[in-house]
Write a protein that holds these residues in place. Sequence first.
Motif: not given
Length: 268
Positions: A78, A81, A93, A95-96, A100
Amino acid sequence: MSAYGGYSNTSYGAAGGDDGGGFMWGSQSGSQSAVKPINDESLRPVTIKQIIDAEPAYAGDASFRIDGLDVKQVTIVGQVRTINPQTTNITYKIDDGTGIIEVKQWLDADKTASETTTQTISEEDYVRVWGRLKSFSNKRHVGAHVIKPIRDVSEINYHMLEATYVHLFFTRGGPPGGDGGAVGGGDGDSMFVDQGDDARHRGYSAKGRRMYDYLQRSGNPTEGIHMQVIARETGMTIQDVMAAAEELLSHGTIYTTMDDETYAILDR
Protein backbone atom coordinates in the motif's frame (compact mmCIF):
# COMPACT_ATOMS: atom_id res chain seq x y z
CA MET A 1 6.79 -27.85 6.55
CA SER A 2 3.02 -28.22 6.98
CA ALA A 3 0.16 -26.70 5.03
CA TYR A 4 -3.49 -25.85 5.37
CA GLY A 5 -5.73 -25.98 2.32
CA GLY A 6 -2.62 -26.38 0.17
CA TYR A 7 -1.18 -23.04 1.26
CA SER A 8 2.25 -23.98 2.62
CA ASN A 9 3.32 -22.66 5.99
CA THR A 10 6.50 -20.73 6.58
CA SER A 11 9.22 -20.63 9.18
CA TYR A 12 9.04 -16.85 9.05
CA GLY A 13 7.96 -16.93 12.67
CA ALA A 14 8.71 -13.95 14.84
CA ALA A 15 11.63 -12.50 12.93
CA GLY A 16 13.13 -9.21 14.02
CA GLY A 17 10.74 -6.30 14.31
CA ASP A 18 7.86 -8.29 15.81
CA ASP A 19 5.42 -6.23 17.78
CA GLY A 20 7.12 -7.11 21.03
CA GLY A 21 10.38 -5.52 19.86
CA GLY A 22 13.72 -7.23 19.23
CA PHE A 23 14.46 -10.60 17.64
CA MET A 24 13.27 -13.79 19.29
CA TRP A 25 12.65 -16.73 16.98
CA GLY A 26 9.15 -18.12 17.54
CA SER A 27 8.54 -15.87 20.55
CA GLN A 28 5.39 -14.06 21.58
CA SER A 29 5.02 -11.19 23.98
CA GLY A 30 2.72 -10.68 26.93
CA SER A 31 0.00 -13.17 27.84
CA GLN A 32 -0.35 -14.55 24.31
CA SER A 33 2.23 -17.28 24.93
CA ALA A 34 -0.07 -18.82 27.54
CA VAL A 35 -3.15 -18.80 25.31
CA LYS A 36 -2.34 -20.92 22.28
CA PRO A 37 0.99 -22.16 20.92
CA ILE A 38 1.92 -21.19 17.40
CA ASN A 39 1.40 -24.20 15.15
CA ASP A 40 0.79 -22.51 11.82
CA GLU A 41 2.85 -19.55 10.70
CA SER A 42 1.61 -19.34 7.12
CA LEU A 43 2.44 -16.12 5.31
CA ARG A 44 -0.80 -14.87 3.75
CA PRO A 45 -1.08 -12.12 1.10
CA VAL A 46 -4.10 -10.00 2.07
CA THR A 47 -5.78 -6.67 1.49
CA ILE A 48 -6.27 -4.22 4.33
CA LYS A 49 -10.04 -4.71 4.12
CA GLN A 50 -9.52 -8.40 4.83
CA ILE A 51 -7.61 -7.46 7.99
CA ILE A 52 -10.31 -5.01 9.08
CA ASP A 53 -13.05 -7.60 8.47
CA ALA A 54 -11.12 -10.52 10.02
CA GLU A 55 -12.91 -12.37 12.82
CA PRO A 56 -11.26 -12.99 16.22
CA ALA A 57 -10.13 -16.63 16.31
CA TYR A 58 -10.10 -17.21 20.08
CA ALA A 59 -11.59 -15.36 23.01
CA GLY A 60 -8.95 -13.25 24.73
CA ASP A 61 -6.36 -14.05 22.06
CA ALA A 62 -4.93 -11.72 19.43
CA SER A 63 -5.46 -14.30 16.68
CA PHE A 64 -7.64 -13.74 13.63
CA ARG A 65 -9.48 -15.78 11.02
CA ILE A 66 -9.76 -14.85 7.35
CA ASP A 67 -11.86 -17.04 5.07
CA GLY A 68 -12.38 -19.36 8.05
CA LEU A 69 -8.65 -19.99 8.56
CA ASP A 70 -6.28 -18.84 11.30
CA VAL A 71 -4.00 -16.07 10.06
CA LYS A 72 -1.02 -14.66 11.95
CA GLN A 73 1.62 -13.66 9.40
CA VAL A 74 0.56 -11.40 6.51
CA THR A 75 2.04 -9.36 3.70
CA ILE A 76 0.34 -6.21 2.42
CA VAL A 77 1.15 -3.60 -0.21
CA GLY A 78 0.00 0.00 0.00
CA GLN A 79 0.82 3.69 0.02
CA VAL A 80 2.26 5.42 3.08
CA ARG A 81 -0.12 8.18 4.19
CA THR A 82 1.61 9.29 7.40
CA ILE A 83 4.79 8.46 9.31
CA ASN A 84 4.96 8.98 13.07
CA PRO A 85 8.41 8.28 14.61
CA GLN A 86 8.36 7.65 18.36
CA THR A 87 10.85 6.57 20.98
CA THR A 88 10.09 2.86 20.72
CA ASN A 89 8.58 2.49 17.26
CA ILE A 90 7.75 4.08 13.93
CA THR A 91 4.03 4.04 13.09
CA TYR A 92 3.02 4.14 9.43
CA LYS A 93 -0.54 4.55 8.14
CA ILE A 94 -0.82 2.38 5.02
CA ASP A 95 -3.60 2.71 2.42
CA ASP A 96 -4.11 0.06 -0.28
CA GLY A 97 -7.36 1.38 -1.71
CA THR A 98 -9.50 -1.08 0.27
CA GLY A 99 -8.79 0.45 3.68
CA ILE A 100 -6.21 2.07 5.95
CA ILE A 101 -4.31 0.39 8.77
CA GLU A 102 -1.46 1.27 11.10
CA VAL A 103 1.84 -0.59 10.73
CA LYS A 104 4.21 -0.43 13.70
CA GLN A 105 7.91 -1.09 13.28
CA TRP A 106 9.49 -1.53 16.69
CA LEU A 107 12.98 -0.12 17.15
CA ASP A 108 16.02 -1.91 18.44
CA ALA A 109 17.05 -0.20 21.68
CA ASP A 110 20.63 -0.04 20.39
CA LYS A 111 19.70 1.52 17.05
CA THR A 112 18.16 4.79 15.93
CA ALA A 113 15.10 4.94 13.67
CA SER A 114 17.28 5.75 10.66
CA GLU A 115 19.48 2.71 11.35
CA THR A 116 16.49 0.40 11.74
CA THR A 117 14.97 1.41 8.39
CA THR A 118 17.78 0.48 6.00
CA GLN A 119 15.98 2.01 3.02
CA THR A 120 14.48 5.49 3.24
CA ILE A 121 10.67 5.49 3.29
CA SER A 122 8.73 8.71 2.80
CA GLU A 123 5.07 9.66 2.79
CA GLU A 124 3.28 8.77 -0.47
CA ASP A 125 5.77 5.95 -1.15
CA TYR A 126 4.39 2.53 -1.97
CA VAL A 127 5.74 -0.21 0.31
CA ARG A 128 5.44 -3.93 0.95
CA VAL A 129 5.05 -4.99 4.58
CA TRP A 130 5.66 -8.40 6.09
CA GLY A 131 4.36 -8.71 9.64
CA ARG A 132 2.05 -10.13 12.29
CA LEU A 133 -1.56 -9.18 12.90
CA LYS A 134 -2.03 -7.47 16.27
CA SER A 135 -4.82 -5.97 18.33
CA PHE A 136 -4.45 -3.46 21.14
CA SER A 137 -7.41 -1.83 22.89
CA ASN A 138 -9.67 -3.33 20.19
CA LYS A 139 -7.68 -1.54 17.48
CA ARG A 140 -5.95 -3.67 14.87
CA HIS A 141 -2.53 -3.05 13.42
CA VAL A 142 0.35 -4.92 11.82
CA GLY A 143 3.54 -5.46 13.81
CA ALA A 144 6.10 -5.23 11.01
CA HIS A 145 9.00 -7.62 10.56
CA VAL A 146 10.13 -5.96 7.33
CA ILE A 147 9.06 -2.86 5.39
CA LYS A 148 10.51 -2.38 1.91
CA PRO A 149 9.82 0.39 -0.62
CA ILE A 150 8.39 -0.84 -3.92
CA ARG A 151 10.52 -0.04 -6.98
CA ASP A 152 8.40 -1.79 -9.62
CA VAL A 153 4.82 -0.52 -9.86
CA SER A 154 3.68 -3.89 -11.27
CA GLU A 155 4.24 -5.39 -7.82
CA ILE A 156 1.22 -3.41 -6.56
CA ASN A 157 -1.12 -5.01 -9.09
CA TYR A 158 0.53 -8.40 -8.65
CA HIS A 159 -0.10 -8.35 -4.91
CA MET A 160 -3.78 -7.50 -5.31
CA LEU A 161 -4.20 -10.33 -7.83
CA GLU A 162 -2.34 -12.71 -5.54
CA ALA A 163 -4.47 -11.78 -2.52
CA THR A 164 -7.62 -12.23 -4.62
CA TYR A 165 -6.43 -15.58 -5.94
CA VAL A 166 -5.68 -16.95 -2.47
CA HIS A 167 -9.04 -15.67 -1.17
CA LEU A 168 -10.88 -17.43 -4.01
CA PHE A 169 -8.90 -20.62 -3.47
CA PHE A 170 -9.93 -20.83 0.18
CA THR A 171 -13.55 -19.83 -0.41
CA ARG A 172 -14.27 -21.61 -3.70
CA GLY A 173 -11.56 -24.23 -4.07
CA GLY A 174 -8.79 -24.64 -6.63
CA PRO A 175 -9.24 -24.24 -10.39
CA PRO A 176 -11.12 -27.07 -12.19
CA GLY A 177 -8.83 -29.98 -12.94
CA GLY A 178 -6.05 -28.49 -10.78
CA ASP A 179 -4.12 -30.21 -8.05
CA GLY A 180 -6.10 -29.73 -4.83
CA GLY A 181 -2.90 -30.10 -2.82
CA ALA A 182 -1.26 -26.93 -4.07
CA VAL A 183 -2.61 -23.45 -4.57
CA GLY A 184 -2.61 -22.71 -8.28
CA GLY A 185 -2.61 -26.35 -9.36
CA GLY A 186 -2.07 -27.47 -12.92
CA ASP A 187 0.97 -26.39 -14.88
CA GLY A 188 0.76 -22.67 -14.17
CA ASP A 189 3.51 -20.40 -12.94
CA SER A 190 1.93 -19.56 -9.56
CA MET A 191 4.44 -19.07 -6.77
CA PHE A 192 2.39 -21.56 -4.74
CA VAL A 193 2.89 -24.50 -7.12
CA ASP A 194 5.76 -26.77 -6.15
CA GLN A 195 7.58 -27.05 -9.45
CA GLY A 196 11.01 -27.68 -7.97
CA ASP A 197 14.07 -25.46 -7.79
CA ASP A 198 13.59 -24.09 -11.32
CA ALA A 199 10.28 -22.49 -10.30
CA ARG A 200 11.81 -20.90 -7.22
CA HIS A 201 14.71 -19.58 -9.29
CA ARG A 202 12.58 -18.13 -12.07
CA GLY A 203 13.52 -14.50 -12.58
CA TYR A 204 16.60 -14.58 -10.31
CA SER A 205 20.06 -13.57 -11.48
CA ALA A 206 22.94 -16.06 -11.39
CA LYS A 207 24.17 -14.47 -8.15
CA GLY A 208 20.74 -14.71 -6.58
CA ARG A 209 20.41 -18.39 -7.54
CA ARG A 210 23.86 -19.19 -6.18
CA MET A 211 23.14 -17.55 -2.83
CA TYR A 212 19.70 -19.17 -2.57
CA ASP A 213 21.15 -22.61 -3.42
CA TYR A 214 23.81 -22.28 -0.75
CA LEU A 215 21.34 -21.26 1.96
CA GLN A 216 19.10 -24.17 1.00
CA ARG A 217 21.93 -26.72 0.95
CA SER A 218 23.07 -25.49 4.36
CA GLY A 219 19.75 -26.49 5.90
CA ASN A 220 18.53 -22.89 6.26
CA PRO A 221 19.36 -22.53 9.99
CA THR A 222 16.94 -20.29 11.89
CA GLU A 223 19.77 -18.08 13.09
CA GLY A 224 20.79 -17.45 9.48
CA ILE A 225 24.20 -17.39 7.80
CA HIS A 226 26.50 -14.37 7.71
CA MET A 227 27.42 -12.84 4.35
CA GLN A 228 31.12 -13.48 4.91
CA VAL A 229 30.46 -17.21 5.29
CA ILE A 230 28.25 -17.17 2.21
CA ALA A 231 30.97 -15.39 0.21
CA ARG A 232 33.65 -17.83 1.36
CA GLU A 233 31.61 -20.98 0.71
CA THR A 234 30.20 -19.91 -2.67
CA GLY A 235 33.32 -18.25 -4.05
CA MET A 236 31.43 -14.96 -4.44
CA THR A 237 32.76 -11.54 -3.48
CA ILE A 238 31.15 -9.62 -0.62
CA GLN A 239 29.80 -7.16 -3.20
CA ASP A 240 28.20 -10.03 -5.15
CA VAL A 241 26.62 -11.42 -1.97
CA MET A 242 25.25 -7.98 -1.08
CA ALA A 243 23.75 -7.62 -4.57
CA ALA A 244 22.26 -11.12 -4.41
CA ALA A 245 20.86 -10.46 -0.93
CA GLU A 246 19.20 -7.24 -2.05
CA GLU A 247 17.59 -9.10 -4.96
CA LEU A 248 16.31 -11.96 -2.78
CA LEU A 249 15.12 -9.56 -0.08
CA SER A 250 13.15 -7.55 -2.63
CA HIS A 251 11.38 -10.75 -3.71
CA GLY A 252 10.61 -11.71 -0.12
CA THR A 253 12.66 -14.89 -0.61
CA ILE A 254 15.05 -14.32 2.29
CA TYR A 255 15.09 -12.11 5.39
CA THR A 256 17.69 -10.79 7.82
CA THR A 257 17.98 -12.50 11.20
CA MET A 258 20.53 -11.60 13.87
CA ASP A 259 21.76 -8.50 12.03
CA ASP A 260 21.56 -6.83 8.62
CA GLU A 261 24.32 -9.09 7.23
CA THR A 262 22.91 -12.47 8.27
CA TYR A 263 20.28 -14.16 6.11
CA ALA A 264 17.86 -17.09 6.09
CA ILE A 265 15.34 -18.35 3.53
CA LEU A 266 11.71 -17.37 3.98
CA ASP A 267 10.11 -20.79 3.45
CA ARG A 268 6.68 -20.82 1.81
